[in-house]
Motif scaffolding. Structure first.
Motif, PDB file in Angstrom:
ATOM      1  N   GLU A 122       0.832  -1.205   0.000  1.00 27.19           N
ATOM      2  CA  GLU A 122       0.000   0.000   0.000  1.00 27.19           C
ATOM      3  C   GLU A 122       0.867   1.256   0.000  1.00 27.19           C
ATOM      4  O   GLU A 122       0.632   2.188  -0.771  1.00 27.19           O
ATOM      5  CB  GLU A 122      -0.916  -0.016   1.221  1.00 27.19           C
ATOM      6  CG  GLU A 122      -1.823   1.182   1.367  1.00 27.19           C
ATOM      7  CD  GLU A 122      -2.659   1.113   2.622  1.00 27.19           C
ATOM      8  OE1 GLU A 122      -2.395   1.921   3.557  1.00 27.19           O
ATOM      9  OE2 GLU A 122      -3.578   0.265   2.689  1.00 27.19           O
TER      10      GLU A 122
ATOM     11  N   HIS B  39      -7.082   2.786   4.938  1.00 30.49           N
ATOM     12  CA  HIS B  39      -6.743   3.962   4.141  1.00 30.49           C
ATOM     13  C   HIS B  39      -7.965   4.368   3.323  1.00 30.49           C
ATOM     14  O   HIS B  39      -8.561   3.535   2.630  1.00 30.49           O
ATOM     15  CB  HIS B  39      -5.573   3.641   3.209  1.00 30.49           C
ATOM     16  CG  HIS B  39      -4.956   4.848   2.584  1.00 30.49           C
ATOM     17  ND1 HIS B  39      -5.577   5.586   1.599  1.00 30.49           N
ATOM     18  CD2 HIS B  39      -3.756   5.467   2.802  1.00 30.49           C
ATOM     19  CE1 HIS B  39      -4.801   6.580   1.233  1.00 30.49           C
ATOM     20  NE2 HIS B  39      -3.689   6.542   1.952  1.00 30.49           N
TER      21      HIS B  39
ATOM     22  N   GLY C 278      -7.412   1.601   0.895  1.00 32.24           N
ATOM     23  CA  GLY C 278      -7.618   0.541   1.859  1.00 32.24           C
ATOM     24  C   GLY C 278      -8.771  -0.378   1.521  1.00 32.24           C
ATOM     25  O   GLY C 278      -8.926  -1.426   2.141  1.00 32.24           O
TER      26      GLY C 278
END
Length: 488
Positions: free
Chosen positions: A306, A405, A409
């Protein structure tokens, strides 16, 4: 019958046009009416070209009446074009107040190929500002909503395209995918979207040189997506990254008996909504029923993926967007676009380099695993969808009681932009209790486009498709007024 015309697949429409049982004019008229009916609710289109689309449909009808055999691959097929792809002489806004009156001087290569193949562009679809988020709303065009449940987003950045397909506003639609922008709306809207391998479909500078960037097709069926991809792909003298030779695929319905399929429900680090998990497992059972061996694998990926993706996106995409943070234009930006651009200023070259190491490590596990399996499957999104007006610059996303997120996310798509040479097909996996669809990603070995389409066709055929009857389509309240701007 009118609504059935709106949902007619491109493949079936071409057959019906040839045998003269349906006219391109009838389909275009039905879809234009559908756009009018849903403009205040779904809000999926920014411009509608009604008069010229009907003129083009009449010309297509004339061509189908001729006997010289000069029919093109998409003759008379209604196609919605994302409002980031240039069409010469037409306003292209990129979803931004900054470009509200911007008339394009050229036509994007992939759009020109669709036009040359006989597609009829009857509308432009909405996008978040500069296509920089996984939701679709902007200060210019307002909020685009999911036809299955108007409280939720259709995804983004090709959210208008996904919503238009699900609501029956168009037969085909294009999109672009730099972090999941084709696959996110494909999943949230219950349609099919294809992220081709990097370079398969040409793009424009500077983003043709960003390996995360992939223009691609969206449709309501796998066969239609393949049909559109065959038109869009191929080398372009203006794009050094475009691949030779052109790949022409035929629908392969030979099945997947004996295939080995690997899967992961969470890619090792995502929080997953329980309904997404349930629908993904049900989809895997369909593949088992087709004779494939299905096994769970651990890729060893972590949340570092990420961070790496965000670093890459900020370095190139964010730095480009930061050029608009001047006194004249900065105040016109939508909040999330400004937030993303400002965040790019803090990114370092070292972080960008680290993201490349991370991508290499991710493929070091995925690549060998795909050598032992025909395809890899995982959910497309970790939740069915987020709120329609979700603003990642200030709003939270919570899954299983945990904050994730707000931008990356919940889409499980960006890892395969990092591993950009892998073809990825997103197909529906079911619907959640709120009515919003869910999806799975079918990931292939590098440049093995045919493999993911073969798997997708087998899965689609086993389920009987997704929009064939009224109960398989969203019920969207009609509106009497027309809110869309109509451009002659």
């Amino acid at each position: 019958m009118t609504l059935d015309l709106c949902y007619l697949s491109a493949s079936e429409a071409l057959r019906r046009f040839r045998d003269r049982t349906v006219s391109p004019v009838e389909v275009i008229e039905a879809q234009l009416q559908r756009i009018d009916q849903t403009s205040d609710t779904v809000n999926a289109t920014s411009f509608v070209y009604a008069r010229e689309a009907l003129d083009a449909a009449r010309e297509a009808e004339r061509r189908y009446g001729m006997t010289d055999g000069r029919l093109r691959p998409l003759e008379g097929i209604a196609t919605a074009i994302k409002d980031e792809s240039n069409i010469a002489g037409k306003i292209t806004t990129y979803g931004s107040l900054i470009y509200r009156n911007n008339v394009a001087q050229t036509t994007s290569t992939v759009v020109q190929r669709l036009l040359d193949a006989g597609a009829i562009v009857h509308s432009r679809t909405t996008t978040p500002e500069f296509s920089c988020e996984g939701v679709t709303h902007s200060r210019l065009w307002g909020v685009t909503r999911n036809p299955w449940n108007l409280d939720y987003t259709p995804g983004g950045s090709s959210g208008g395209s996904g919503a238009a397909l699900a609501a029956g506003l168009t037969t085909l639609a294009n999109g672009s995918d730099i972090g999941g922008s084709i696959r996110i709306p494909a999943s949230a809207c219950g349609v099919v979207g294809f992220k081709p391998p990097y370079g398969r479909n040409p793009a424009s500078a500077p983003f043709n040189l960003d390996p995360y960037n992939h223009p691609g097709p969206m449709a309501r069926s796998v066969e239609d997506c393949l049909l559109m991809q065959n038109v869009m792909c191929g080398p372009d003298p203006l794009d050094i990254a475009s691949l030779r030779p052109k790949l022409a695929m035929a629908p392969d319905r030979g099945g997947i008996k004996g295939w080995k399929i690997a899967y992961s429900l969470d890619l090792g680090y995502f929080e997953i909504d329980e309904e997404v998990r349930r629908n993904t497992l049900a989809a895997l059972d369909v593949f088992r029923s087709l004779g494939a061996t299905v096994e769970e694998v651990d890729l060893g990926w972590t949340k570092e993926s990420e961070r790496a993706a965000m670093s890459h996106l900020r370095t190139i995409f964010g730095s480009w967007l930061a050029e608009y943070l001047d006194d004249a234009r900065g105040d016109l930006l939508t909040g999330y676009a400004r937030h993303f651009a400002e965040g790019a200023r803090d990114n370092t070259c070292q972080e960008f380099l680290k993201s490349m190491y991370t991508g290499g490590a991710m493929y070091a596990s995925l690549g060998p695993m795909l050598e032992r399996h025909n395809i890899f499957i995982c959910p497309t999104l970790a939740v069915p969808a987020v709120a329609a007006d979700h603003d990642p610059s200030k709003d939270k996303v919570t899954i299983n009681g945990k904050d994730v997120h707000p931008s990356v996310g919940w889409p499980m798509t960006y890892p395969f932009n990092m591993l950009s040479r892998c073809p990825v097909l997103s197909v529906p996996s079911g619907r959640a209790s709120n009515g919003v669809p869910t999806g799975i990603q079918i990931v292939g070995r590098t440049f093995s486009d045919e493999t993911v389409f073969t798997a997708g066709l087998a899965y689609e055929d086993a389920l009987g498709g997704w929009y064939g009857t009224a109960r398989d389509r969203p019920v969207v309240a009609s509106t009497a007024s027309v809110a869309n701007q109509v451009q002659a």
